[in-house]
Write a protein that holds these residues in place. Structure first.
Motif, PDB file in Angstrom:
ATOM      1  N   CYS A  88       0.822  -1.212   0.000  1.00 47.93           N
ATOM      2  CA  CYS A  88       0.000   0.000   0.000  1.00 47.93           C
ATOM      3  C   CYS A  88       0.858   1.264   0.000  1.00 47.93           C
ATOM      4  O   CYS A  88       0.365   2.350  -0.325  1.00 47.93           O
ATOM      5  CB  CYS A  88      -0.970  -0.002   1.175  1.00 47.93           C
ATOM      6  SG  CYS A  88      -0.213  -0.024   2.806  1.00 47.93           S
ATOM      7  N   CYS A  89       2.126   1.133   0.348  1.00 48.09           N
ATOM      8  CA  CYS A  89       3.044   2.282   0.370  1.00 48.09           C
ATOM      9  C   CYS A  89       3.732   2.497  -0.975  1.00 48.09           C
ATOM     10  O   CYS A  89       4.379   3.530  -1.183  1.00 48.09           O
ATOM     11  CB  CYS A  89       4.126   2.081   1.436  1.00 48.09           C
ATOM     12  SG  CYS A  89       3.530   1.643   3.069  1.00 48.09           S
ATOM     13  N   THR A  90       3.611   1.538  -1.867  1.00 43.59           N
ATOM     14  CA  THR A  90       4.329   1.600  -3.148  1.00 43.59           C
ATOM     15  C   THR A  90       3.396   1.444  -4.343  1.00 43.59           C
ATOM     16  O   THR A  90       3.829   1.115  -5.442  1.00 43.59           O
ATOM     17  CB  THR A  90       5.408   0.507  -3.200  1.00 43.59           C
ATOM     18  OG1 THR A  90       4.789  -0.788  -3.003  1.00 43.59           O
ATOM     19  CG2 THR A  90       6.458   0.712  -2.115  1.00 43.59           C
ATOM     20  N   ALA A  91       2.097   1.661  -4.117  1.00 39.36           N
ATOM     21  CA  ALA A  91       1.098   1.408  -5.158  1.00 39.36           C
ATOM     22  C   ALA A  91       0.504   2.686  -5.742  1.00 39.36           C
ATOM     23  O   ALA A  91      -0.647   2.706  -6.174  1.00 39.36           O
ATOM     24  CB  ALA A  91      -0.014   0.520  -4.607  1.00 39.36           C
ATOM     25  N   PRO A 107     -10.643  -9.202   0.349  1.00 43.22           N
ATOM     26  CA  PRO A 107     -11.147 -10.574   0.407  1.00 43.22           C
ATOM     27  C   PRO A 107     -12.413 -10.693   1.253  1.00 43.22           C
ATOM     28  O   PRO A 107     -13.236 -11.582   1.016  1.00 43.22           O
ATOM     29  CB  PRO A 107      -9.979 -11.357   1.038  1.00 43.22           C
ATOM     30  CG  PRO A 107      -9.172 -10.339   1.772  1.00 43.22           C
ATOM     31  CD  PRO A 107      -9.298  -9.086   0.943  1.00 43.22           C
ATOM     32  N   ALA A 108     -12.579  -9.801   2.217  1.00 45.35           N
ATOM     33  CA  ALA A 108     -13.809  -9.834   3.016  1.00 45.35           C
ATOM     34  C   ALA A 108     -15.021  -9.561   2.130  1.00 45.35           C
ATOM     35  O   ALA A 108     -16.060 -10.223   2.245  1.00 45.35           O
ATOM     36  CB  ALA A 108     -13.738  -8.811   4.145  1.00 45.35           C
ATOM     37  N   ALA A 109     -14.880  -8.587   1.227  1.00 46.42           N
ATOM     38  CA  ALA A 109     -15.991  -8.208   0.353  1.00 46.42           C
ATOM     39  C   ALA A 109     -16.028  -9.006  -0.945  1.00 46.42           C
ATOM     40  O   ALA A 109     -16.976  -8.887  -1.721  1.00 46.42           O
ATOM     41  CB  ALA A 109     -15.912  -6.716   0.033  1.00 46.42           C
ATOM     42  N   GLY A 110     -14.982  -9.789  -1.200  1.00 45.75           N
ATOM     43  CA  GLY A 110     -14.953 -10.586  -2.417  1.00 45.75           C
ATOM     44  C   GLY A 110     -14.716  -9.774  -3.667  1.00 45.75           C
ATOM     45  O   GLY A 110     -15.194 -10.138  -4.755  1.00 45.75           O
ATOM     46  N   ILE A 111     -13.975  -8.664  -3.528  1.00 44.01           N
ATOM     47  CA  ILE A 111     -13.678  -7.828  -4.691  1.00 44.01           C
ATOM     48  C   ILE A 111     -12.173  -7.595  -4.788  1.00 44.01           C
ATOM     49  O   ILE A 111     -11.441  -7.799  -3.822  1.00 44.01           O
ATOM     50  CB  ILE A 111     -14.415  -6.472  -4.627  1.00 44.01           C
ATOM     51  CG1 ILE A 111     -13.978  -5.695  -3.382  1.00 44.01           C
ATOM     52  CG2 ILE A 111     -15.912  -6.678  -4.638  1.00 44.01           C
ATOM     53  CD1 ILE A 111     -14.638  -4.339  -3.272  1.00 44.01           C
ATOM     54  N   GLU A 112     -11.734  -7.160  -5.963  1.00 41.35           N
ATOM     55  CA  GLU A 112     -10.319  -6.911  -6.206  1.00 41.35           C
ATOM     56  C   GLU A 112      -9.981  -5.448  -5.953  1.00 41.35           C
ATOM     57  O   GLU A 112     -10.784  -4.550  -6.240  1.00 41.35           O
ATOM     58  CB  GLU A 112      -9.960  -7.247  -7.659  1.00 41.35           C
ATOM     59  CG  GLU A 112     -10.070  -8.721  -8.008  1.00 41.35           C
ATOM     60  CD  GLU A 112      -8.885  -9.535  -7.527  1.00 41.35           C
ATOM     61  OE1 GLU A 112      -7.874  -8.938  -7.112  1.00 41.35           O
ATOM     62  OE2 GLU A 112      -8.977 -10.776  -7.572  1.00 41.35           O
ATOM     63  N   SER A 113      -8.803  -5.203  -5.422  1.00 40.09           N
ATOM     64  CA  SER A 113      -8.308  -3.841  -5.316  1.00 40.09           C
ATOM     65  C   SER A 113      -8.115  -3.284  -6.719  1.00 40.09           C
ATOM     66  O   SER A 113      -7.820  -4.021  -7.660  1.00 40.09           O
ATOM     67  CB  SER A 113      -6.968  -3.823  -4.574  1.00 40.09           C
ATOM     68  OG  SER A 113      -6.293  -2.604  -4.753  1.00 40.09           O
ATOM     69  N   ASP A 114      -8.267  -1.959  -6.854  1.00 39.49           N
ATOM     70  CA  ASP A 114      -8.114  -1.351  -8.172  1.00 39.49           C
ATOM     71  C   ASP A 114      -6.832  -0.535  -8.296  1.00 39.49           C
ATOM     72  O   ASP A 114      -6.759   0.390  -9.106  1.00 39.49           O
ATOM     73  CB  ASP A 114      -9.327  -0.482  -8.514  1.00 39.49           C
ATOM     74  CG  ASP A 114      -9.684   0.496  -7.394  1.00 39.49           C
ATOM     75  OD1 ASP A 114      -8.885   0.636  -6.445  1.00 39.49           O
ATOM     76  OD2 ASP A 114     -10.765   1.108  -7.469  1.00 39.49           O
ATOM     77  N   ASP A 115      -5.813  -0.878  -7.488  1.00 39.17           N
ATOM     78  CA  ASP A 115      -4.551  -0.159  -7.646  1.00 39.17           C
ATOM     79  C   ASP A 115      -3.920  -0.504  -8.987  1.00 39.17           C
ATOM     80  O   ASP A 115      -3.966  -1.644  -9.440  1.00 39.17           O
ATOM     81  CB  ASP A 115      -3.585  -0.475  -6.491  1.00 39.17           C
ATOM     82  CG  ASP A 115      -3.114  -1.920  -6.487  1.00 39.17           C
ATOM     83  OD1 ASP A 115      -1.921  -2.152  -6.726  1.00 39.17           O
ATOM     84  OD2 ASP A 115      -3.948  -2.813  -6.242  1.00 39.17           O
ATOM     85  N   ASP A 116      -3.323   0.493  -9.624  1.00 36.80           N
ATOM     86  CA  ASP A 116      -2.820   0.333 -10.992  1.00 36.80           C
ATOM     87  C   ASP A 116      -1.770  -0.767 -11.122  1.00 36.80           C
ATOM     88  O   ASP A 116      -1.701  -1.473 -12.129  1.00 36.80           O
ATOM     89  CB  ASP A 116      -2.231   1.652 -11.500  1.00 36.80           C
ATOM     90  CG  ASP A 116      -3.298   2.711 -11.705  1.00 36.80           C
ATOM     91  OD1 ASP A 116      -4.472   2.323 -11.838  1.00 36.80           O
ATOM     92  OD2 ASP A 116      -2.962   3.901 -11.721  1.00 36.80           O
ATOM     93  N   LYS A 117      -0.932  -0.920 -10.107  1.00 36.41           N
ATOM     94  CA  LYS A 117       0.176  -1.872 -10.192  1.00 36.41           C
ATOM     95  C   LYS A 117      -0.229  -3.302  -9.808  1.00 36.41           C
ATOM     96  O   LYS A 117       0.516  -4.243 -10.065  1.00 36.41           O
ATOM     97  CB  LYS A 117       1.321  -1.424  -9.287  1.00 36.41           C
ATOM     98  CG  LYS A 117       1.973  -0.114  -9.704  1.00 36.41           C
ATOM     99  CD  LYS A 117       3.141   0.204  -8.784  1.00 36.41           C
ATOM    100  CE  LYS A 117       3.856   1.470  -9.200  1.00 36.41           C
ATOM    101  NZ  LYS A 117       5.008   1.763  -8.305  1.00 36.41           N
TER     102      LYS A 117
END
Length: 213
Positions: free
Chosen positions: A39-42, A112-122
Protein backbone atom coordinates in the motif's frame (compact mmCIF):
# COMPACT_ATOMS: atom_id res chain seq x y z
CA UNK A 1 -1.97 -13.21 -9.77
CA UNK A 2 -1.31 -15.34 -6.69
CA UNK A 3 -4.27 -17.09 -5.07
CA UNK A 4 -2.28 -19.04 -2.51
CA UNK A 5 -4.36 -17.90 0.49
CA UNK A 6 -1.32 -18.56 2.65
CA UNK A 7 -1.59 -15.58 5.02
CA UNK A 8 -3.71 -16.00 8.18
CA UNK A 9 -6.11 -13.04 8.26
CA UNK A 10 -7.41 -13.90 11.72
CA UNK A 11 -10.85 -14.75 13.06
CA UNK A 12 -13.44 -13.15 10.79
CA UNK A 13 -15.91 -12.08 13.45
CA UNK A 14 -13.22 -10.50 15.63
CA UNK A 15 -11.76 -8.77 12.57
CA UNK A 16 -15.18 -7.38 11.63
CA UNK A 17 -15.60 -5.86 15.08
CA UNK A 18 -12.18 -4.21 14.88
CA UNK A 19 -12.48 -2.97 11.30
CA UNK A 20 -15.88 -1.40 11.94
CA UNK A 21 -14.40 0.52 14.87
CA UNK A 22 -11.60 1.71 12.58
CA UNK A 23 -14.10 2.74 9.89
CA UNK A 24 -15.99 4.83 12.47
CA UNK A 25 -12.76 6.46 13.61
CA UNK A 26 -12.90 4.76 16.99
CA UNK A 27 -9.76 2.67 16.57
CA UNK A 28 -6.83 1.85 14.31
CA UNK A 29 -6.38 -1.20 12.09
CA UNK A 30 -4.00 -3.84 13.40
CA UNK A 31 -2.77 -5.44 10.19
CA UNK A 32 -0.04 -8.13 10.36
CA UNK A 33 1.81 -6.55 7.44
CA UNK A 34 5.19 -8.10 8.14
CA UNK A 35 7.60 -6.80 5.50
CA UNK A 36 4.83 -5.95 3.00
CA UNK A 37 4.81 -2.36 1.70
CA UNK A 38 2.28 -2.83 -1.10
CA UNK A 39 0.00 0.00 0.00
CA UNK A 40 3.04 2.28 0.37
CA UNK A 41 4.33 1.60 -3.15
CA UNK A 42 1.10 1.41 -5.16
CA UNK A 43 0.83 5.03 -6.35
CA UNK A 44 -1.74 5.96 -3.71
CA UNK A 45 -2.82 9.49 -2.79
CA UNK A 46 -3.14 9.78 0.99
CA UNK A 47 -5.78 12.06 2.51
CA UNK A 48 -4.77 14.06 5.59
CA UNK A 49 -7.30 16.09 7.54
CA UNK A 50 -6.66 19.56 8.99
CA UNK A 51 -6.90 18.17 12.52
CA UNK A 52 -3.90 15.86 11.93
CA UNK A 53 -1.43 18.53 13.02
CA UNK A 54 1.10 16.07 14.42
CA UNK A 55 1.25 14.28 11.06
CA UNK A 56 1.33 17.45 8.99
CA UNK A 57 4.27 18.79 11.02
CA UNK A 58 6.36 15.82 9.87
CA UNK A 59 5.60 15.87 6.14
CA UNK A 60 7.32 18.31 3.73
CA UNK A 61 4.84 20.84 2.37
CA UNK A 62 6.15 20.17 -1.13
CA UNK A 63 4.53 16.72 -1.30
CA UNK A 64 1.10 17.98 -0.20
CA UNK A 65 -1.64 19.63 -2.26
CA UNK A 66 -5.28 20.64 -1.62
CA UNK A 67 -7.73 17.73 -1.70
CA UNK A 68 -10.26 18.22 -4.53
CA UNK A 69 -13.90 18.72 -3.47
CA UNK A 70 -13.04 18.88 0.23
CA UNK A 71 -13.06 21.92 2.54
CA UNK A 72 -10.00 24.11 2.93
CA UNK A 73 -7.28 22.47 5.02
CA UNK A 74 -7.82 18.95 3.70
CA UNK A 75 -4.79 17.81 1.71
CA UNK A 76 -3.48 14.84 -0.22
CA UNK A 77 0.05 13.49 -0.05
CA UNK A 78 1.34 12.41 -3.43
CA UNK A 79 3.91 9.82 -4.43
CA UNK A 80 7.28 9.84 -6.16
CA UNK A 81 8.18 8.80 -9.71
CA UNK A 82 8.24 5.15 -8.64
CA UNK A 83 4.79 5.34 -7.10
CA UNK A 84 6.25 5.20 -3.60
CA UNK A 85 5.06 7.21 -0.61
CA UNK A 86 7.66 9.95 0.00
CA UNK A 87 7.72 8.99 3.67
CA UNK A 88 8.83 5.44 2.84
CA UNK A 89 12.59 5.41 3.42
CA UNK A 90 14.75 2.29 3.14
CA UNK A 91 11.61 0.18 2.92
CA UNK A 92 10.11 1.52 6.16
CA UNK A 93 7.70 4.29 7.10
CA UNK A 94 9.81 7.13 8.47
CA UNK A 95 6.85 8.64 10.36
CA UNK A 96 5.12 5.42 11.43
CA UNK A 97 4.23 6.60 14.94
CA UNK A 98 2.81 9.78 13.41
CA UNK A 99 1.41 8.39 10.15
CA UNK A 100 -1.82 9.78 8.66
CA UNK A 101 -5.21 8.55 9.85
CA UNK A 102 -5.78 7.09 6.38
CA UNK A 103 -2.79 4.80 6.91
CA UNK A 104 -3.79 3.94 10.49
CA UNK A 105 -7.19 2.71 9.40
CA UNK A 106 -6.25 1.09 6.07
CA UNK A 107 -6.62 -2.68 5.93
CA UNK A 108 -6.30 -4.58 2.65
CA UNK A 109 -8.26 -7.47 4.18
CA UNK A 110 -11.41 -5.53 3.27
CA UNK A 111 -10.99 -6.83 -0.30
CA UNK A 112 -11.15 -10.57 0.41
CA UNK A 113 -13.81 -9.83 3.02
CA UNK A 114 -15.99 -8.21 0.35
CA UNK A 115 -14.95 -10.59 -2.42
CA UNK A 116 -13.68 -7.83 -4.69
CA UNK A 117 -10.32 -6.91 -6.21
CA UNK A 118 -8.31 -3.84 -5.32
CA UNK A 119 -8.11 -1.35 -8.17
CA UNK A 120 -4.55 -0.16 -7.65
CA UNK A 121 -2.82 0.33 -10.99
CA UNK A 122 0.18 -1.87 -10.19
CA UNK A 123 -1.80 -4.79 -8.75
CA UNK A 124 0.48 -4.87 -5.70
CA UNK A 125 -2.33 -4.54 -3.17
CA UNK A 126 -4.50 -7.04 -5.03
CA UNK A 127 -1.70 -9.61 -5.02
CA UNK A 128 -1.21 -9.22 -1.28
CA UNK A 129 -4.94 -9.13 -0.51
CA UNK A 130 -5.52 -12.35 -2.43
CA UNK A 131 -3.23 -14.17 -0.01
CA UNK A 132 -5.35 -13.52 3.10
CA UNK A 133 -7.36 -16.41 4.55
CA UNK A 134 -9.88 -15.87 7.37
CA UNK A 135 -10.79 -18.42 10.02
CA UNK A 136 -14.27 -18.93 11.45
CA UNK A 137 -15.42 -19.90 14.94
CA UNK A 138 -18.96 -20.79 13.90
CA UNK A 139 -21.37 -21.15 11.01
CA UNK A 140 -22.79 -17.74 11.91
CA UNK A 141 -19.34 -16.25 11.28
CA UNK A 142 -19.29 -17.80 7.82
CA UNK A 143 -22.76 -16.40 7.19
CA UNK A 144 -21.51 -12.97 8.24
CA UNK A 145 -18.73 -13.21 5.66
CA UNK A 146 -21.19 -14.35 2.99
CA UNK A 147 -23.37 -11.35 3.89
CA UNK A 148 -20.50 -8.90 3.37
CA UNK A 149 -19.88 -10.38 -0.07
CA UNK A 150 -23.58 -10.31 -0.91
CA UNK A 151 -23.66 -6.69 0.22
CA UNK A 152 -20.72 -5.78 -2.04
CA UNK A 153 -22.32 -7.44 -5.05
CA UNK A 154 -25.65 -5.72 -4.40
CA UNK A 155 -24.10 -2.28 -3.90
CA UNK A 156 -22.09 -2.61 -7.09
CA UNK A 157 -25.17 -3.56 -9.12
CA UNK A 158 -27.65 -1.13 -7.51
CA UNK A 159 -26.14 2.33 -7.65
CA UNK A 160 -29.58 3.83 -7.06
CA UNK A 161 -29.55 2.86 -3.37
CA UNK A 162 -26.53 5.05 -2.64
CA UNK A 163 -27.17 8.58 -1.34
CA UNK A 164 -26.78 11.19 -4.07
CA UNK A 165 -23.14 12.08 -4.57
CA UNK A 166 -21.92 9.19 -2.43
CA UNK A 167 -21.64 6.32 -4.92
CA UNK A 168 -18.40 4.41 -4.17
CA UNK A 169 -15.71 5.70 -6.51
CA UNK A 170 -13.08 3.06 -5.73
CA UNK A 171 -12.89 -0.59 -4.75
CA UNK A 172 -11.89 0.47 -1.23
CA UNK A 173 -14.98 2.66 -0.88
CA UNK A 174 -17.19 -0.19 -2.14
CA UNK A 175 -15.65 -2.69 0.28
CA UNK A 176 -16.10 -0.33 3.22
CA UNK A 177 -19.72 0.37 2.25
CA UNK A 178 -20.37 -3.38 1.98
CA UNK A 179 -19.02 -3.94 5.48
CA UNK A 180 -21.15 -1.13 6.89
CA UNK A 181 -24.33 -2.37 5.15
CA UNK A 182 -23.86 -6.11 5.62
CA UNK A 183 -26.18 -6.53 8.61
CA UNK A 184 -29.32 -5.97 6.52
CA UNK A 185 -28.25 -8.96 4.43
CA UNK A 186 -28.43 -11.28 7.46
CA UNK A 187 -31.67 -12.97 8.49
CA UNK A 188 -32.61 -15.94 10.58
CA UNK A 189 -34.03 -19.28 9.50
CA UNK A 190 -37.05 -19.76 11.76
CA UNK A 191 -37.07 -23.59 11.90
CA UNK A 192 -33.40 -23.89 12.86
CA UNK A 193 -32.65 -20.50 14.39
CA UNK A 194 -29.50 -20.24 12.29
CA UNK A 195 -28.49 -17.09 10.49
CA UNK A 196 -28.68 -16.94 6.72
CA UNK A 197 -28.05 -14.48 3.90
CA UNK A 198 -31.21 -12.71 2.77
CA UNK A 199 -32.19 -10.23 0.06
CA UNK A 200 -33.12 -7.00 1.87
CA UNK A 201 -35.60 -4.38 0.75
CA UNK A 202 -33.87 -1.55 -1.11
CA UNK A 203 -35.15 0.97 1.44
CA UNK A 204 -33.42 -0.92 4.25
CA UNK A 205 -30.13 -0.61 2.38
CA UNK A 206 -30.73 3.09 1.73
CA UNK A 207 -31.32 3.74 5.42
CA UNK A 208 -28.03 2.09 6.39
CA UNK A 209 -26.07 3.92 3.70
CA UNK A 210 -27.64 7.27 4.63
CA UNK A 211 -25.99 7.00 8.05
CA UNK A 212 -22.58 7.14 6.37
CA UNK A 213 -23.07 10.65 4.95
Amino acid sequence: MSDARDLPAGDFSAWMTAVQLAIRGEGASDVPCGSCTACCTASQFIHIGPDETDTLARIPAGVLFPAPRLPRGHVLMGYDARGHCPMLIDGKCSIYAHRPRTCRTYDCRVFPAAGIESDDDKGLIATQANRWSFSYQSDDDRTQHDAVRASAMYLREHREVHPKGNVPATATHLAVAAIEAHEVFIGRDEPTGRTKVVAPEPEAVRVVLSRRT
